[in-house]
Design a protein around this motif. Sequence first.
Motif, mmCIF file in Angstrom:
data_model
loop_
_atom_site.group_PDB
_atom_site.id
_atom_site.type_symbol
_atom_site.label_atom_id
_atom_site.label_comp_id
_atom_site.label_asym_id
_atom_site.label_seq_id
_atom_site.Cartn_x
_atom_site.Cartn_y
_atom_site.Cartn_z
ATOM 1 N N THR A 257 0.846 -1.201 0.000
ATOM 2 C CA THR A 257 0.000 0.000 0.000
ATOM 3 C C THR A 257 0.882 1.252 0.000
ATOM 4 O O THR A 257 0.465 2.301 0.479
ATOM 5 C CB THR A 257 -0.897 0.008 1.255
ATOM 6 N N GLU A 258 2.090 1.113 -0.549
ATOM 7 C CA GLU A 258 3.073 2.189 -0.421
ATOM 8 C C GLU A 258 2.699 3.433 -1.218
ATOM 9 O O GLU A 258 3.067 4.546 -0.850
ATOM 10 C CB GLU A 258 4.449 1.696 -0.854
ATOM 11 N N THR A 259 2.011 3.254 -2.326
ATOM 12 C CA THR A 259 1.644 4.418 -3.132
ATOM 13 C C THR A 259 0.134 4.424 -3.378
ATOM 14 O O THR A 259 -0.556 3.441 -3.101
ATOM 15 C CB THR A 259 2.361 4.397 -4.507
ATOM 16 N N ARG A 260 -0.352 5.501 -3.954
ATOM 17 C CA ARG A 260 -1.767 5.564 -4.311
ATOM 18 C C ARG A 260 -1.993 5.087 -5.746
ATOM 19 O O ARG A 260 -3.109 5.161 -6.247
ATOM 20 C CB ARG A 260 -2.277 6.998 -4.153
ATOM 21 N N ASP A 261 -0.920 4.627 -6.352
ATOM 22 C CA ASP A 261 -0.970 4.149 -7.741
ATOM 23 C C ASP A 261 -0.984 2.623 -7.718
ATOM 24 O O ASP A 261 0.010 1.988 -7.353
ATOM 25 C CB ASP A 261 0.243 4.687 -8.500
ATOM 26 N N GLN A 262 -2.119 2.017 -8.093
ATOM 27 C CA GLN A 262 -2.245 0.562 -8.020
ATOM 28 C C GLN A 262 -1.199 -0.166 -8.878
ATOM 29 O O GLN A 262 -0.599 -1.132 -8.409
ATOM 30 C CB GLN A 262 -3.653 0.135 -8.405
ATOM 31 N N PRO A 263 -0.938 0.254 -10.138
ATOM 32 C CA PRO A 263 0.088 -0.430 -10.925
ATOM 33 C C PRO A 263 1.467 -0.408 -10.260
ATOM 34 O O PRO A 263 2.208 -1.398 -10.316
ATOM 35 C CB PRO A 263 0.099 0.338 -12.253
ATOM 36 N N ASN A 265 2.026 -0.242 -7.027
ATOM 37 C CA ASN A 265 1.964 -1.166 -5.888
ATOM 38 C C ASN A 265 2.096 -2.611 -6.366
ATOM 39 O O ASN A 265 2.748 -3.440 -5.713
ATOM 40 C CB ASN A 265 0.648 -0.975 -5.122
ATOM 41 N N LYS A 266 1.482 -2.926 -7.513
ATOM 42 C CA LYS A 266 1.608 -4.270 -8.085
ATOM 43 C C LYS A 266 3.075 -4.563 -8.432
ATOM 44 O O LYS A 266 3.598 -5.643 -8.166
ATOM 45 C CB LYS A 266 0.745 -4.408 -9.337
ATOM 46 N N GLU A 267 3.718 -3.575 -9.041
ATOM 47 C CA GLU A 267 5.115 -3.736 -9.439
ATOM 48 C C GLU A 267 5.989 -3.986 -8.213
ATOM 49 O O GLU A 267 6.878 -4.847 -8.230
ATOM 50 C CB GLU A 267 5.557 -2.470 -10.182
ATOM 51 N N ARG A 268 5.742 -3.242 -7.145
ATOM 52 C CA ARG A 268 6.542 -3.400 -5.922
ATOM 53 C C ARG A 268 6.250 -4.735 -5.239
ATOM 54 O O ARG A 268 7.151 -5.350 -4.672
ATOM 55 C CB ARG A 268 6.274 -2.235 -4.971
ATOM 56 N N ALA A 269 5.006 -5.175 -5.286
ATOM 57 C CA ALA A 269 4.662 -6.475 -4.704
ATOM 58 C C ALA A 269 5.371 -7.603 -5.464
ATOM 59 O O ALA A 269 5.883 -8.556 -4.866
ATOM 60 C CB ALA A 269 3.150 -6.677 -4.730
ATOM 61 N N LEU A 270 5.404 -7.492 -6.800
ATOM 62 C CA LEU A 270 6.117 -8.488 -7.617
ATOM 63 C C LEU A 270 7.603 -8.493 -7.290
ATOM 64 O O LEU A 270 8.234 -9.550 -7.213
ATOM 65 C CB LEU A 270 5.919 -8.172 -9.103
ATOM 66 N N SER A 271 8.170 -7.319 -7.105
ATOM 67 C CA SER A 271 9.590 -7.207 -6.772
ATOM 68 C C SER A 271 9.875 -7.889 -5.430
ATOM 69 O O SER A 271 10.869 -8.597 -5.272
ATOM 70 C CB SER A 271 9.993 -5.732 -6.721
ATOM 71 N N ARG A 272 8.980 -7.690 -4.453
ATOM 72 C CA ARG A 272 9.150 -8.353 -3.144
ATOM 73 C C ARG A 272 9.044 -9.867 -3.275
ATOM 74 O O ARG A 272 9.754 -10.609 -2.602
ATOM 75 C CB ARG A 272 8.091 -7.829 -2.165
#
Length: 358
Positions: A257-263, A265-272
């Motif tokens: 939930t780090e940003t207000r931009d869903q794409p 957040n998806k990118e960061r979740a994939l990176s994790r």
Amino acid sequence: MDGLKSRFEEVSLLVTDPSVIADQQRYVKLSREFKELEEIMHTRDEYSRTLRDREEALELMEDPDFRDLAKEQLAQAEASIPELEEKIKIQLIPKDPEDGRNAVLEIRGGTGGDEAALFAGDLFRMYQHYCEQKGWTLSVQSFTEGAVGGFKEIICMVTGDNVYGTLKYESGVHRVQRVPVTETQGRIHTSAATVAVLPEADAFEVHINEGEIKWDTFRSSGAGGQNVNKVESGVRLRYMWKNPNTGETDEILIECTETRDQPKNKERALSRLRSYIYDREHQKYTDDIAQRRKSLVSTGDRSAKIRTYNYPQGRVTDHRINYTVYNLQSFIDGQIQDMIDHLIVAENASRIENSSLE
């Protein structure tokens, strides 16, 4: 061997394919296979030529004018054929896939205190000279010096042709019997150092089947901004991953939930997710290496020895094959190839015997 010829031709084309060259991992793997098959093809061609020479000699025996020449040619062919067949048997035994890799060489002083550290230093210089003779590159990665010289431990990377397949025979406890420089009474002491030779790991990539990822979105909570509770910008990722340590399937759950931009957040979740799986895979690799190191060098005790360097008698004995040489000084100066050759012959003989039993 005729079957391998078609594979050799296939691999020969693949290693020149731009798409293969671009895929570094695949290219390295195919290059190793090409080199192994190339050696086998050379032996196959030599064997075929020798068989033709024998047939030709047998035909010439019928002609009195060429009989003497034919006898000589026949004798050479019949002497070469058994040697080539033995070479073929060894080449067709499945190789350790790690033999062609570079290697990590670890030397540590074992039982014997300062003298063990000095002996570890002698072993390092022995391998350093050997690598120079082989045209390999030895680079020191880390070391801890002994109190009076030598090394408590030294870790090196050795790069070159078939490094691991050659140096792997050096793993184990090396024992030395000599009068230490610190000894005032002239008494012979027995000390030990451990050597571990480990194959360099391939850089591994994390493979994720993104089609199997389950995504949920939700509204971020928290103070501030009218957008917080109205837009589902938070993402939740669920992924079923097979644990290489246990073989079981683990569910990985990651929220972002780090940003207000869903794409984003998806990118960061994939990176994790990639980082998480990489860490688990890397932990498996380090655990495997630790276990292998432990099995290679045992306890470092003098009794768990693979080789003894006896200075008063000027001899080196490898206890695995009961082979002794009486040129200790040249051996410690890096002339160890003869010993390694005997170990390779002994291993190949064992592998031929085992493959014939199967």
